[in-house]
Design an enzyme around this catalytic site. Structure first.
Site, PDB file in Angstrom:
ATOM      1  N   ARG A   1       0.675  -1.183  -0.071  1.00 16.88           N
ATOM      2  CA  ARG A   1      -0.112   0.081   0.250  1.00 16.88           C
ATOM      3  C   ARG A   1       0.799   1.271  -0.111  1.00 16.88           C
ATOM      4  O   ARG A   1       1.845   1.412   0.733  1.00 16.88           O
ATOM      5  CB  ARG A   1      -0.981  -0.124   1.279  1.00 16.88           C
ATOM      6  CG  ARG A   1      -1.628   1.454   1.347  1.00 16.88           C
ATOM      7  CD  ARG A   1      -3.055   1.245   1.519  1.00 16.88           C
ATOM      8  NE  ARG A   1      -3.716   2.490   1.692  1.00 16.88           N
ATOM      9  CZ  ARG A   1      -4.695   3.056   2.191  1.00 16.88           C
ATOM     10  NH1 ARG A   1      -5.208   1.908   3.307  1.00 16.88           N
ATOM     11  NH2 ARG A   1      -5.205   4.040   2.245  1.00 16.88           N
TER      12      ARG A   1
ATOM     13  N   ARG B   1      -6.567   1.231  -3.769  1.00 15.42           N
ATOM     14  CA  ARG B   1      -5.807   0.538  -2.863  1.00 15.42           C
ATOM     15  C   ARG B   1      -5.618  -0.990  -2.915  1.00 15.42           C
ATOM     16  O   ARG B   1      -6.327  -1.594  -3.176  1.00 15.42           O
ATOM     17  CB  ARG B   1      -5.870   1.040  -1.494  1.00 15.42           C
ATOM     18  CG  ARG B   1      -7.292   0.807  -1.202  1.00 15.42           C
ATOM     19  CD  ARG B   1      -7.888   1.740   0.044  1.00 15.42           C
ATOM     20  NE  ARG B   1      -7.843   2.972  -0.419  1.00 15.42           N
ATOM     21  CZ  ARG B   1      -8.293   4.131   0.365  1.00 15.42           C
ATOM     22  NH1 ARG B   1      -8.482   3.724   1.673  1.00 15.42           N
ATOM     23  NH2 ARG B   1      -8.066   5.196  -0.136  1.00 15.42           N
TER      24      ARG B   1
ATOM     25  N   ASP C   1      -6.486  -2.141   2.576  1.00 14.67           N
ATOM     26  CA  ASP C   1      -7.137  -1.048   3.433  1.00 14.67           C
ATOM     27  C   ASP C   1      -7.532  -1.650   4.784  1.00 14.67           C
ATOM     28  O   ASP C   1      -8.457  -2.574   4.402  1.00 14.67           O
ATOM     29  CB  ASP C   1      -7.772  -0.134   2.829  1.00 14.67           C
ATOM     30  CG  ASP C   1      -8.301   1.029   3.744  1.00 14.67           C
ATOM     31  OD1 ASP C   1      -7.577   1.722   4.355  1.00 14.67           O
ATOM     32  OD2 ASP C   1      -9.549   1.500   3.671  1.00 14.67           O
TER      33      ASP C   1
ATOM     34  N   ASP D   1      -8.968  -0.791   8.395  1.00 13.01           N
ATOM     35  CA  ASP D   1      -9.361   0.203   9.451  1.00 13.01           C
ATOM     36  C   ASP D   1      -9.785  -0.214  10.519  1.00 13.01           C
ATOM     37  O   ASP D   1     -10.566  -1.211  10.580  1.00 13.01           O
ATOM     38  CB  ASP D   1     -10.773   0.944   8.885  1.00 13.01           C
ATOM     39  CG  ASP D   1     -10.365   1.825   7.614  1.00 13.01           C
ATOM     40  OD1 ASP D   1      -9.352   2.523   7.476  1.00 13.01           O
ATOM     41  OD2 ASP D   1     -10.938   1.859   6.674  1.00 13.01           O
TER      42      ASP D   1
END
Length: 165
Positions: free
Chosen positions: A84, A93, A96, A98
């Protein structure tokens, strides 16, 4: 002490499903972390941008002895190891990760905000999270994940479950 954390995963470049599976394995391999639940995977419409390939998204539940900032550092390292590159907000991307929730903790300091500040508006986050914890209560909003999902619409946020063989 072990805490439950929830991580959202997404990718819209390369082998999206493969990238999510790799990221899940890498999170599970983090010292002090054990994946205790994995949602289904979903094809999801990009939110906030036009002209991008649809994402594949999912979520995991992690039992962890790491503190939130240490867990976030581990997640950012995984993203980096997987290729990334952070250029602009909402760029395509390869992966990812989170940190959505960490127990009932509320944090807003130095690049870490818990709960994730936009999760309650995003169907691509809420739908996989409902699979793992529909009755989990958002520590700021005081609503269950299911109630938050029921308060959203799919306008510009199409989410389609991927049927795996």
């Amino acid at each position: 002490m072990t805490h439950l954390a929830y991580i959202g995963l997404g990718a819209n470049l390369d082998d999206r499903l493969g990238r999510l599976r790799e990221a899940i394995a890498r999170v599970n391999d983090l010292s002090g972390c054990s994946i205790t639940g994995v949602s289904s995977f979903y094809r999801t419409e990009p939110v906030g941008v036009a002209g991008q390939r649809w994402y594949v998204n999912g979520a995991v539940r992690v039992a962890t002895s790491l503190r939130p900032r240490s867990l976030l550092r581990g997640m950012l390292n995984i993203e980096s190891l997987m290729g990334r590159e952070r250029r602009a907000k909402w760029d395509p991307r390869v992966i990812d990760l989170d940190l959505l929730l960490y127990g009932n903790e509320i944090v807003d300091q130095g690049g870490l905000t818990l709960p994730h500040p936009l999760m309650h508006e995003r169907r691509f986050v809420l739908i996989p999270l409902v699979e793992l914890a529909p009755d989990l209560v958002h520590p700021v909003l005081g609503k269950t994940i299911m109630d938050l999902l029921n308060g959203t619409t799919d306008d510009g946020q199409k989410v389609i479950r991927i049927e795996e063989e």
